[in-house]
Scaffold this active site. Sequence first.
Site: not given
Length: 229
Positions: A32, A59, A61, A64, A114, A206
């Site tokens: 990603k 990614d 997102k 607009d 999330t 992570r």
Amino acid sequence: MNRRVILALDVKTGEEAFSLLAPFEAHKPFVKVGMELFYAEGPDIVRRLQDAGYPVFLDLKLHDIPHTVEQAMRRLSTLGVAMTNVHASGGKAMMQAAREGFGDGTLIAVTQLTSTSEEVMQKELLIERPLPDVVDAYAALAQEAGLDGVVCSPLESPRVHEKLGDSFLTVTPGIRFADGPTHDQKRVTTPAKARELQSSMIVIGRAVTAADDPVSAYERAVREFEEGV
């Protein structure tokens, strides 16, 4: 190559990204590329990763007006990424425009981040419906707009599949090992639990990249998600 476990390259530079990926040469994970890395390096980082054999989930997102999103998607479609996304809260017309611009590539919509709790959603975003209902509604809207799936919490994945079918993708971040920290995520679960909850794909960052042995942590995530052990 595992196409269901996506490794988040949440780093600042291309040099850091390739340094992080060096031990994964034998795996060539689905990766990603988010805003930080893309804005730092531009489209070239996507091309370099794909040329090196890493499929890319871009990614960004997008959110607009429909025309702007459609034109942006036309540019992104030339990169040949495996998957990209928009925010479902942009509405059906915006998502339809994104679909038109991106062509036949895999296009998904973010329902609720999330990191967003129900309290934040209701008190700050002024969305008064229960969070699971909002995710269901946004997912249904994305399907109506012709998208291939959504980004949601693993906890919401069963409801999405129940209402919209198994082929509608649920791409689920917020993945942590049972013995690891949750960081800034609120709606989280383990790879094994995400499997139980019918996630189509998981995104893990992570928990792998900050581990003492990132490759072993990645292999653990794949094993837990694919085999439930």
